[in-house]
Design a protein around this motif. Structure first.
Motif, PDB file in Angstrom:
ATOM      1  N   PRO A  14       0.832  -1.206   0.000  1.00 60.05           N
ATOM      2  CA  PRO A  14       0.000   0.000   0.000  1.00 60.05           C
ATOM      3  C   PRO A  14       0.870   1.262   0.000  1.00 60.05           C
ATOM      4  CG  PRO A  14      -0.659  -1.507   1.765  1.00 60.05           C
ATOM      5  CD  PRO A  14       0.622  -2.026   1.192  1.00 60.05           C
ATOM      6  N   ASP A  15       0.382   2.321  -0.615  1.00 54.72           N
ATOM      7  CA  ASP A  15       1.135   3.566  -0.659  1.00 54.72           C
ATOM      8  C   ASP A  15       1.437   4.110   0.737  1.00 54.72           C
ATOM      9  OD1 ASP A  15      -1.487   4.327  -0.062  1.00 54.72           O
ATOM     10  OD2 ASP A  15      -1.639   5.787  -1.691  1.00 54.72           O
ATOM     11  N   THR A  16       0.569   3.835   1.714  1.00 51.95           N
ATOM     12  CA  THR A  16       0.805   4.327   3.076  1.00 51.95           C
ATOM     13  C   THR A  16       2.068   3.721   3.684  1.00 51.95           C
ATOM     14  OG1 THR A  16      -0.668   2.611   3.940  1.00 51.95           O
ATOM     15  CG2 THR A  16      -1.624   4.795   3.583  1.00 51.95           C
ATOM     16  N   VAL A  17       2.300   2.442   3.442  1.00 43.92           N
ATOM     17  CA  VAL A  17       3.489   1.760   3.974  1.00 43.92           C
ATOM     18  C   VAL A  17       4.756   2.345   3.356  1.00 43.92           C
ATOM     19  CG1 VAL A  17       4.714  -0.462   4.035  1.00 43.92           C
ATOM     20  CG2 VAL A  17       2.249  -0.365   4.491  1.00 43.92           C
ATOM     21  N   ILE A  18       4.726   2.551   2.062  1.00 47.05           N
ATOM     22  CA  ILE A  18       5.894   3.092   1.349  1.00 47.05           C
ATOM     23  C   ILE A  18       6.173   4.521   1.807  1.00 47.05           C
ATOM     24  CG2 ILE A  18       6.818   3.665  -0.922  1.00 47.05           C
ATOM     25  CD1 ILE A  18       4.778   1.458  -1.965  1.00 47.05           C
ATOM     26  N   TYR A  19       5.119   5.320   1.859  1.00 49.39           N
ATOM     27  CA  TYR A  19       5.260   6.709   2.268  1.00 49.39           C
ATOM     28  C   TYR A  19       5.814   6.819   3.687  1.00 49.39           C
ATOM     29  CZ  TYR A  19       4.235  11.496   3.506  1.00 49.39           C
ATOM     30  OH  TYR A  19       4.365  12.791   3.949  1.00 49.39           O
ATOM     31  N   PRO A  64       1.240  13.471   1.825  1.00 44.70           N
ATOM     32  CA  PRO A  64       1.075  12.091   2.283  1.00 44.70           C
ATOM     33  C   PRO A  64       0.581  11.140   1.194  1.00 44.70           C
ATOM     34  CG  PRO A  64       0.344  13.585   3.982  1.00 44.70           C
ATOM     35  CD  PRO A  64       0.638  14.419   2.762  1.00 44.70           C
ATOM     36  N   CYS A  65       1.332  10.050   1.078  1.00 43.61           N
ATOM     37  CA  CYS A  65       1.019   8.937   0.170  1.00 43.61           C
ATOM     38  C   CYS A  65       1.079   9.309  -1.305  1.00 43.61           C
ATOM     39  CB  CYS A  65      -0.325   8.313   0.517  1.00 43.61           C
ATOM     40  SG  CYS A  65      -0.381   7.763   2.229  1.00 43.61           S
ATOM     41  N   LYS A  66       1.622  10.480  -1.633  1.00 42.84           N
ATOM     42  CA  LYS A  66       1.714  10.905  -3.032  1.00 42.84           C
ATOM     43  C   LYS A  66       3.124  11.357  -3.427  1.00 42.84           C
ATOM     44  CE  LYS A  66      -3.086  12.380  -3.559  1.00 42.84           C
ATOM     45  NZ  LYS A  66      -3.590  11.183  -4.111  1.00 42.84           N
ATOM     46  N   LEU A  85       4.364   8.640  -5.755  1.00 41.96           N
ATOM     47  CA  LEU A  85       3.641   7.386  -5.520  1.00 41.96           C
ATOM     48  C   LEU A  85       2.229   7.496  -6.086  1.00 41.96           C
ATOM     49  CD1 LEU A  85       4.626   6.930  -1.766  1.00 41.96           C
ATOM     50  CD2 LEU A  85       5.722   5.863  -3.747  1.00 41.96           C
ATOM     51  N   LYS A  86       1.758   6.418  -6.691  1.00 39.36           N
ATOM     52  CA  LYS A  86       0.376   6.367  -7.191  1.00 39.36           C
ATOM     53  C   LYS A  86      -0.198   5.010  -6.855  1.00 39.36           C
ATOM     54  CE  LYS A  86      -2.735   7.246 -10.898  1.00 39.36           C
ATOM     55  NZ  LYS A  86      -3.804   7.734 -10.093  1.00 39.36           N
ATOM     56  N   SER A  87      -1.249   5.009  -6.058  1.00 41.19           N
ATOM     57  CA  SER A  87      -1.919   3.776  -5.689  1.00 41.19           C
ATOM     58  C   SER A  87      -2.810   3.325  -6.848  1.00 41.19           C
ATOM     59  CB  SER A  87      -2.766   3.991  -4.437  1.00 41.19           C
ATOM     60  OG  SER A  87      -3.440   2.804  -4.101  1.00 41.19           O
ATOM     61  N   VAL A  88      -2.611   2.071  -7.277  1.00 47.67           N
ATOM     62  CA  VAL A  88      -3.408   1.496  -8.357  1.00 47.67           C
ATOM     63  C   VAL A  88      -4.450   0.548  -7.776  1.00 47.67           C
ATOM     64  CG1 VAL A  88      -3.294   0.105 -10.471  1.00 47.67           C
ATOM     65  CG2 VAL A  88      -1.475   1.738  -9.951  1.00 47.67           C
ATOM     66  N   ASP A  92      -0.883  -2.419  -4.622  1.00 44.56           N
ATOM     67  CA  ASP A  92      -0.216  -2.138  -5.892  1.00 44.56           C
ATOM     68  C   ASP A  92       0.008  -0.638  -6.000  1.00 44.56           C
ATOM     69  OD1 ASP A  92       0.751  -1.912  -8.459  1.00 44.56           O
ATOM     70  OD2 ASP A  92      -0.911  -2.970  -9.406  1.00 44.56           O
ATOM     71  N   THR A  93       1.251  -0.219  -5.760  1.00 40.48           N
ATOM     72  CA  THR A  93       1.616   1.186  -5.839  1.00 40.48           C
ATOM     73  C   THR A  93       2.678   1.341  -6.919  1.00 40.48           C
ATOM     74  OG1 THR A  93       1.170   1.486  -3.477  1.00 40.48           O
ATOM     75  CG2 THR A  93       2.548   3.156  -4.552  1.00 40.48           C
TER      76      THR A  93
END
Length: 133
Positions: A14-19, A64-66, A85-88, A92-93
């Motif tokens: 998830p984008d939150t984990v990466i961010y 955040p998350c972007k 970052l882009k959440s698909v 899946d980011t």
């Protein structure tokens, strides 16, 4: 400013984990303190020596998350490093790295291809590290 953009990579998180990991310099301490000399980091700033050259970086902006934007802190040249970052889907980011650097013509010739290849390699390494967890 000259712009170099990495290829887009897929991260199965998830984008939150990466961010949360990439948006704080102090999260890099376990990895980088063994890779560079004199590593020091807080949430917003870091400094180290790479091949004897002192580097100081700071977080310039975060969405955040972007987007995470990093810039030099008291460096002799101007540059910006962006992580986009882009959440698909939930796991899946897509990530892309961009460098904006103020380079003269000679530096562009010397570093252009190396910067491009380096950005692609870093994007691949970040994706591989997240995808292996």
């Amino acid at each position: 400013m000259t712009e170099y953009t990495s290829k887009q990579v897929r991260i199965r998180k998830p984008d939150t984990v990466i961010y949360q990991l990439l948006s704080r310099f102090d999260n890099f301490t376990p990895i980088l303190q063994q890779q560079v000399e004199e590593w020091q980091a807080t949430e917003d700033r870091c400094s180290f020596k790479a091949k004897g050259f002192p580097v100081r970086l700071k977080m310039a902006d975060r969405e955040p998350c972007k987007t995470i934007k990093v810039t030099g802190d008291e460096l002799p040249f101007e540059f910006y490093f962006w992580i986009q970052l882009k959440s698909v889907a939930p796991d899946d980011t897509r990530m892309r790295l961009t460098v904006h650097a103020k380079l003269n013509a000679m530096m562009k010739m010397m570093l252009g291809k190396k910067l491009q290849n380096g950005l692609d390699a870093v994007a691949d390494q970040i994706a591989a590290a997240f995808n292996s967890r």
